[in-house]
Write an enzyme that holds these catalytic residues in place. Structure first.
Site, PDB file in Angstrom:
ATOM      1  N   GLU A  51      40.181 -27.103  28.044  1.00 49.80           N
ATOM      2  CA  GLU A  51      40.294 -28.269  27.142  1.00 49.80           C
ATOM      3  C   GLU A  51      41.198 -27.926  25.960  1.00 49.80           C
ATOM      4  O   GLU A  51      41.838 -26.886  25.939  1.00 49.80           O
ATOM      5  CB  GLU A  51      38.892 -28.656  26.636  1.00 49.80           C
ATOM      6  CG  GLU A  51      37.969 -29.089  27.747  1.00 49.80           C
ATOM      7  CD  GLU A  51      36.566 -29.372  27.224  1.00 49.80           C
ATOM      8  OE1 GLU A  51      36.325 -29.235  26.013  1.00 49.80           O
ATOM      9  OE2 GLU A  51      35.713 -29.736  28.046  1.00 49.80           O
TER      10      GLU A  51
ATOM     11  N   GLY B 287      33.470 -28.506  21.470  1.00 51.31           N
ATOM     12  CA  GLY B 287      32.269 -27.686  21.472  1.00 51.31           C
ATOM     13  C   GLY B 287      31.697 -27.560  22.876  1.00 51.31           C
ATOM     14  O   GLY B 287      32.334 -27.974  23.858  1.00 51.31           O
ATOM     15  N   MET B 288      30.488 -27.007  22.959  1.00 49.24           N
ATOM     16  CA  MET B 288      29.933 -26.759  24.286  1.00 49.24           C
ATOM     17  C   MET B 288      29.148 -27.972  24.770  1.00 49.24           C
ATOM     18  O   MET B 288      27.923 -28.004  24.715  1.00 49.24           O
ATOM     19  CB  MET B 288      29.068 -25.518  24.296  1.00 49.24           C
ATOM     20  CG  MET B 288      28.889 -25.022  25.699  1.00 49.24           C
ATOM     21  SD  MET B 288      28.937 -23.268  25.795  1.00 49.24           S
ATOM     22  CE  MET B 288      27.412 -22.856  25.003  1.00 49.24           C
ATOM     23  N   HIS B 289      29.882 -28.955  25.274  1.00 50.20           N
ATOM     24  CA  HIS B 289      29.229 -30.152  25.813  1.00 50.20           C
ATOM     25  C   HIS B 289      28.907 -29.919  27.284  1.00 50.20           C
ATOM     26  O   HIS B 289      28.980 -28.800  27.778  1.00 50.20           O
ATOM     27  CB  HIS B 289      30.107 -31.391  25.584  1.00 50.20           C
ATOM     28  CG  HIS B 289      31.467 -31.312  26.194  1.00 50.20           C
ATOM     29  ND1 HIS B 289      31.768 -31.932  27.372  1.00 50.20           N
ATOM     30  CD2 HIS B 289      32.592 -30.662  25.794  1.00 50.20           C
ATOM     31  CE1 HIS B 289      33.039 -31.679  27.677  1.00 50.20           C
ATOM     32  NE2 HIS B 289      33.556 -30.922  26.741  1.00 50.20           N
ATOM     33  N   ALA B 290      28.568 -30.994  27.990  1.00 53.23           N
ATOM     34  CA  ALA B 290      28.039 -30.859  29.346  1.00 53.23           C
ATOM     35  C   ALA B 290      28.966 -30.108  30.305  1.00 53.23           C
ATOM     36  O   ALA B 290      28.528 -29.248  31.055  1.00 53.23           O
ATOM     37  CB  ALA B 290      27.712 -32.242  29.907  1.00 53.23           C
TER      38      ALA B 290
END
Lengths: 88, 321
Positions: free
Chosen positions: A87, A13-16
């Site tokens: 990723e 997902g859209m992590h840091a």
């Protein structure tokens, strides 16, 4: 103004890290950039804003760019999503 | 190679180490070139393998009582065999009285012989510390050094970027100035220290105003003589193309005299309050030392949240099918 709908395809997902990539890419352009998720709309050039979306794997986002270089902005950002931010 | 003359050493430290000179003053011209000390007991006993004669030789009660236990002739030979080496300086501790031939021979060989009233232990440790400072690697750099909540902040950046004004801003907010414009940095056992090269006091130049005396203006609490350097902050003009840190997960480091400290590249633009940001950097540094890293905590929470939501989404899709 251009709008484009994309789906988060990287597992984490859209992590840091992806959030930073998006903000850094978007900040290069002069156009305004917003990201909409459900009822939340944030400034796509703000790191806190992008992370606040907490956009998980499989969720749908609407990218909105408005300005002189909106096409290029949307193109680069969309590519980032498609490439899964490098990723899985 | 660094060195310090015995004369300078004696002149600057005679009070601290309660020193007095036994040999004639001409002997003080010798140079000290090593930061280490040696106890020459074994050399007096005749064992000269690995005799570290280039170091300052410390004579304590053990050496003196050994020499005094010898017959006069043996004593003379024993001392002479040691003093033929090119020894930079000999210090006898506790103000002990020396065998008579010692002074004579030291004068002959022009080896400075000093006496200290300190105990061997006390002198040994204070002298090592002092020599460590004298011989530690050092350099001067262009910047300001401040103590912000106990964190030593080295402020660097191009001339005219506003280092001095920023330092002044911090002093006005109650923080301490160590030095402005030129910082003398020295490394000791993986720790950096900074101090002023100016012996006149804490003066600084403010563009358009001229010189000001910070201590006189803001009081003694606004200044410090020396401070450990913890973080470097490089002020730079705002550039759209520059990659500024956005989250703070990956620390950048800078190598100064072989010591690594974190460095922060801070963009400045007109109207931006840099002093507040520097205070925040200092407080964040303290929090990290105490084991709390805000960037880590936030991103971990986000990651957990993302995983939970992805699982829920997956479950609801499977359930729907």
């Amino acid at each position: 103004m251009i709008r484009k709908t994309i789906v988060i395809v990287n597992k984490l997902g859209m992590h840091a890290r992806p959030a930073t990539l998006i903000v850094k890419a978007a900040s290069k352009y002069r156009s305004d950039f917003r990201i909409i998720k459900e009822d939340m709309e944030i400034n796509g050039k703000s790191i806190m804003g992008v992370m606040t979306l907490a956009a998980e794997y499989g969720s749908e986002l609407e990218l909105v760019a408005d300005g002189v270089d909106e096409e290029f902005l949307i193109k680069e950002i969309a590519e980032l999503f498609v490439s899964k931010f490098g990723e899985e | 190679m660094k060195k310090i003359s015995v004369e300078e050493f004696y002149r600057t430290k005679k009070k601290d180490f309660s020193l007095s000179v036994i040999t004639n003053p001409k002997t003080l011209e010798k140079d000290i070139t090593s930061q280490y000390l040696n106890r020459p007991g074994l050399a007096f006993a005749g064992y000269f393998e690995r005799f570290a004669y280039k170091r300052i030789q410390i004579l304590g009660e053990t050496e003196i009582s050994y020499l005094q236990s010898l017959k006069e002739e043996d004593q003379y030979n024993s001392i002479k065999e040691v003093l033929v080496y090119d020894i930079p300086c000999i210090i006898v501790t506790k103000g002990l009285s020396l065998p008579q031939q010692m002074e004579f021979l030291a004068n002959e060989m022009t080896i400075p012989l000093l006496s200290s009233r300190l105990t061997t232990d006390k002198l040994y440790h204070s002298l090592r510390k002092y020599l460590g400072e004298v011989f530690s690697p050092s350099k001067t750099i262009h910047g300001s050094l401040l103590d912000v909540f106990g964190v030593g902040i080295l402020l660097t950046g191009k001339s005219g970027i506003g280092k001095s004004e920023c330092a002044l801003d911090l002093v006005e907010r109650g923080r301490c100035l160590v030095t402005d414009d030129v910082v003398k940095i020295f490394a000791q056992e993986d720790v950096l220290f900074g101090t002023s090269t100016n012996e006149y006091g804490h003066f600084m130049e403010v563009r358009g105003v001229g010189l000001i005396d910070v201590e006189k203006m803001f009081g003694i609490q606004a200044v410090r003589k020396q401070k450990r350097i913890d973080v470097q902050i490089e002020l730079m003009p705002w550039k759209d193309t520059m990659d500024y840190e956005r989250i703070g997960l990956g620390d950048n480091f800078v190598d100064i005299l072989g010591v690594k400290i974190p460095i922060i590249y801070l963009p400045v633009s007109p109207g931006k309050n840099v002093a507040v940001v520097i205070e925040v950097v200092a407080m964040n540094h303290i929090l990290k030392l105490y084991g709390y890293d805000a960037a880590k905590v936030y991103t971990q929470k986000l990651q957990k949240d993302l995983q939970k939501k992805a699982k829920l989404r997956h479950a609801s899709i499977e359930g729907g099918e």
